[in-house]
Scaffold this motif. Structure first.
Motif, short mmCIF file in Angstrom:
data_model
loop_
_atom_site.label_atom_id
_atom_site.label_comp_id
_atom_site.label_asym_id
_atom_site.label_seq_id
_atom_site.Cartn_x
_atom_site.Cartn_y
_atom_site.Cartn_z
N ASN A 70 29.34 29.62 46.91
CA ASN A 70 29.84 30.93 47.29
C ASN A 70 30.89 31.38 46.27
OD1 ASN A 70 30.74 33.24 48.51
ND2 ASN A 70 31.06 32.31 50.51
N VAL A 71 30.57 32.45 45.54
CA VAL A 71 31.46 32.91 44.48
C VAL A 71 32.72 33.55 45.05
CG1 VAL A 71 30.43 35.17 44.16
CG2 VAL A 71 31.52 34.04 42.24
N TRP A 72 32.65 34.08 46.26
CA TRP A 72 33.83 34.73 46.84
C TRP A 72 34.88 33.69 47.22
CZ3 TRP A 72 33.78 39.24 45.17
CH2 TRP A 72 32.59 39.95 45.06
N ARG A 73 34.47 32.51 47.61
CA ARG A 73 35.43 31.43 47.86
C ARG A 73 36.09 30.99 46.56
NH1 ARG A 73 32.63 27.47 52.30
NH2 ARG A 73 32.72 28.98 54.01
N VAL A 74 35.33 31.01 45.49
CA VAL A 74 35.89 30.65 44.19
C VAL A 74 36.95 31.67 43.79
CG1 VAL A 74 35.37 30.36 41.73
CG2 VAL A 74 33.81 29.45 43.44
N TRP A 75 36.64 32.97 43.94
CA TRP A 75 37.62 34.01 43.63
C TRP A 75 38.87 33.83 44.48
CZ3 TRP A 75 38.20 36.92 39.63
CH2 TRP A 75 37.10 37.37 38.90
N GLY A 76 38.70 33.59 45.77
CA GLY A 76 39.85 33.40 46.66
C GLY A 76 40.67 32.18 46.29
N LEU A 77 39.99 31.08 45.98
CA LEU A 77 40.69 29.86 45.60
C LEU A 77 41.46 30.05 44.30
CD1 LEU A 77 41.16 26.78 46.04
CD2 LEU A 77 39.13 26.43 44.63
N TYR A 78 40.84 30.68 43.31
CA TYR A 78 41.51 30.90 42.04
C TYR A 78 42.69 31.86 42.19
CZ TYR A 78 37.76 28.52 39.52
OH TYR A 78 36.87 27.59 39.03
N PHE A 79 42.53 32.89 43.00
CA PHE A 79 43.63 33.83 43.24
C PHE A 79 44.80 33.14 43.94
CE2 PHE A 79 45.75 37.12 45.78
CZ PHE A 79 46.15 37.97 44.75
N LEU A 80 44.49 32.35 44.95
CA LEU A 80 45.53 31.64 45.70
C LEU A 80 46.26 30.63 44.80
CD1 LEU A 80 46.78 31.21 48.55
CD2 LEU A 80 45.13 29.36 48.81
N LEU A 81 45.51 29.87 44.03
CA LEU A 81 46.12 28.90 43.12
C LEU A 81 46.99 29.58 42.06
CD1 LEU A 81 43.27 26.30 42.51
CD2 LEU A 81 45.45 25.91 43.64
N THR A 82 46.53 30.71 41.56
CA THR A 82 47.31 31.43 40.56
C THR A 82 48.64 31.89 41.13
OG1 THR A 82 45.30 32.16 39.46
CG2 THR A 82 47.30 33.40 38.99
N ILE A 83 48.63 32.44 42.32
CA ILE A 83 49.86 32.93 42.94
C ILE A 83 50.80 31.77 43.26
CG2 ILE A 83 50.82 34.10 44.97
CD1 ILE A 83 49.46 35.94 42.94
N VAL A 84 50.28 30.71 43.87
CA VAL A 84 51.12 29.58 44.28
C VAL A 84 51.71 28.86 43.07
CG1 VAL A 84 51.04 27.31 45.38
CG2 VAL A 84 49.98 29.26 46.49
#
Length: 95
Positions: A70-84
């Motif tokens: 699921n590419v949307w989970r990848v986008w969410g994971l990468y966005f969350l990791l970037t912010i944190v």
């Protein structure tokens, strides 16, 4: 031997999203991880280390974007990791 057609992505937009998630999202996570390290370690050491570990991490994150179902989970994971990961650097150097 060509790839089996049932495993290939049919939608060009989904394929483009995977490519962008791997390249742009992986780069953002890689840079934010090294920003995280600069908040706690000397900047010179992190810059030298980033030359070696940055490419390896980015390549692994690029590969993960294509392996994940699921590419949307990848986008969410990468966005969350970037912010944190960028938060300690932003809070320390920009009061």
């Amino acid at each position: 031997m060509p790839a089996n057609k049932k495993y290939l992505t049919r939608s060009p937009w989904l394929r483009l999203s995977k490519i962008l998630a791997g390249t742009v999202g992986g780069y953002a996570v890689t840079m934010s991880l090294h920003l995280f390290f600069t908040a706690f370690l000397p900047r010179e050491n992190v810059i030298i280390t980033a030359c070696f570990t940055g490419y390896i991490l980015w390549a692994c994150l690029l590969l993960y974007a294509f392996i994940a179902p699921n590419v949307w989970r990848v986008w969410g994971l990468y966005f969350l990791l970037t912010i944190v990961l960028a938060m300690p650097y932003l809070l320390k150097f920009n009061p």
